[in-house]
Design a protein around this motif. Sequence first.
Motif, mmCIF file in Angstrom:
data_model
loop_
_atom_site.group_PDB
_atom_site.id
_atom_site.type_symbol
_atom_site.label_atom_id
_atom_site.label_comp_id
_atom_site.label_asym_id
_atom_site.label_seq_id
_atom_site.Cartn_x
_atom_site.Cartn_y
_atom_site.Cartn_z
ATOM 1 N N GLU A 10 -12.518 -22.309 -8.556
ATOM 2 C CA GLU A 10 -11.211 -22.134 -9.190
ATOM 3 C C GLU A 10 -10.422 -21.004 -8.527
ATOM 4 O OE1 GLU A 10 -12.290 -23.540 -13.745
ATOM 5 O OE2 GLU A 10 -12.587 -21.458 -13.166
ATOM 6 N N LYS A 11 -11.132 -19.945 -8.163
ATOM 7 C CA LYS A 11 -10.466 -18.822 -7.501
ATOM 8 C C LYS A 11 -9.930 -19.241 -6.135
ATOM 9 C CE LYS A 11 -11.065 -14.034 -6.181
ATOM 10 N NZ LYS A 11 -11.959 -12.886 -6.143
ATOM 11 N N ARG A 16 -5.376 -20.662 -2.783
ATOM 12 C CA ARG A 16 -4.799 -21.643 -1.860
ATOM 13 C C ARG A 16 -3.421 -22.077 -2.329
ATOM 14 N NH1 ARG A 16 -4.418 -27.080 -0.491
ATOM 15 N NH2 ARG A 16 -5.156 -27.804 -2.501
ATOM 16 N N GLN A 17 -3.280 -22.337 -3.634
ATOM 17 C CA GLN A 17 -1.989 -22.748 -4.190
ATOM 18 C C GLN A 17 -0.958 -21.618 -4.053
ATOM 19 O OE1 GLN A 17 -1.011 -25.723 -5.184
ATOM 20 N NE2 GLN A 17 -3.027 -26.551 -4.706
ATOM 21 N N LYS A 18 -1.403 -20.384 -4.259
ATOM 22 C CA LYS A 18 -0.502 -19.240 -4.117
ATOM 23 C C LYS A 18 -0.017 -19.121 -2.672
ATOM 24 C CE LYS A 18 -0.335 -14.282 -4.966
ATOM 25 N NZ LYS A 18 -1.112 -13.104 -5.355
ATOM 26 N N ASN A 22 3.854 -19.313 -1.031
ATOM 27 C CA ASN A 22 4.419 -18.149 -0.342
ATOM 28 C C ASN A 22 4.738 -18.396 1.124
ATOM 29 O OD1 ASN A 22 4.267 -16.648 -2.660
ATOM 30 N ND2 ASN A 22 2.292 -15.751 -2.164
ATOM 31 N N ASN A 23 4.106 -19.361 1.768
ATOM 32 C CA ASN A 23 4.244 -19.548 3.206
ATOM 33 C C ASN A 23 4.660 -20.990 3.486
ATOM 34 O OD1 ASN A 23 4.125 -19.321 5.931
ATOM 35 N ND2 ASN A 23 1.940 -18.857 6.052
ATOM 36 N N THR A 24 5.897 -21.313 3.207
ATOM 37 C CA THR A 24 6.369 -22.694 3.267
ATOM 38 C C THR A 24 6.285 -23.284 4.670
ATOM 39 O OG1 THR A 24 7.909 -22.141 1.509
ATOM 40 C CG2 THR A 24 8.246 -24.214 2.629
ATOM 41 N N PHE A 25 6.806 -22.608 5.676
ATOM 42 C CA PHE A 25 6.813 -23.176 7.021
ATOM 43 C C PHE A 25 5.404 -23.278 7.592
ATOM 44 C CE2 PHE A 25 7.356 -23.121 11.647
ATOM 45 C CZ PHE A 25 8.140 -24.252 11.779
ATOM 46 N N GLY A 26 4.581 -22.264 7.331
ATOM 47 C CA GLY A 26 3.202 -22.282 7.812
ATOM 48 C C GLY A 26 2.409 -23.417 7.179
ATOM 49 N N THR A 27 2.667 -23.686 5.908
ATOM 50 C CA THR A 27 1.951 -24.772 5.250
ATOM 51 C C THR A 27 2.422 -26.121 5.763
ATOM 52 O OG1 THR A 27 3.487 -24.691 3.398
ATOM 53 C CG2 THR A 27 1.429 -23.470 3.161
ATOM 54 N N GLY A 45 -0.250 -31.851 0.139
ATOM 55 C CA GLY A 45 -0.182 -30.530 -0.460
ATOM 56 C C GLY A 45 0.318 -29.488 0.508
ATOM 57 N N GLY A 46 -0.033 -29.621 1.770
ATOM 58 C CA GLY A 46 0.402 -28.670 2.772
ATOM 59 C C GLY A 46 1.850 -28.825 3.158
#
Length: 70
Positions: A10-11, A16-18, A22-27, A45-46
Amino acid sequence: MDSRQETPEEKRERLRQKELKNNTFGTFNDGVNRAGNGNLPDLVGGMGWKGTGILILVLFIGYVIYKILF
């Protein structure tokens, strides 16, 4: 949060979701690179909702062109 202990899975998912938020272009880049050896949920998801829409649009246009030519 509730009083129960957070499991390692869960952690990891929460972190990963956070990071995805926070990193839209990188994802987006990660999502494109995962297409070669990842699975569909990781790819979508990415990329986020815009990337997913573009992917669906490209697949649809490719299908139409394929049907026209063959």
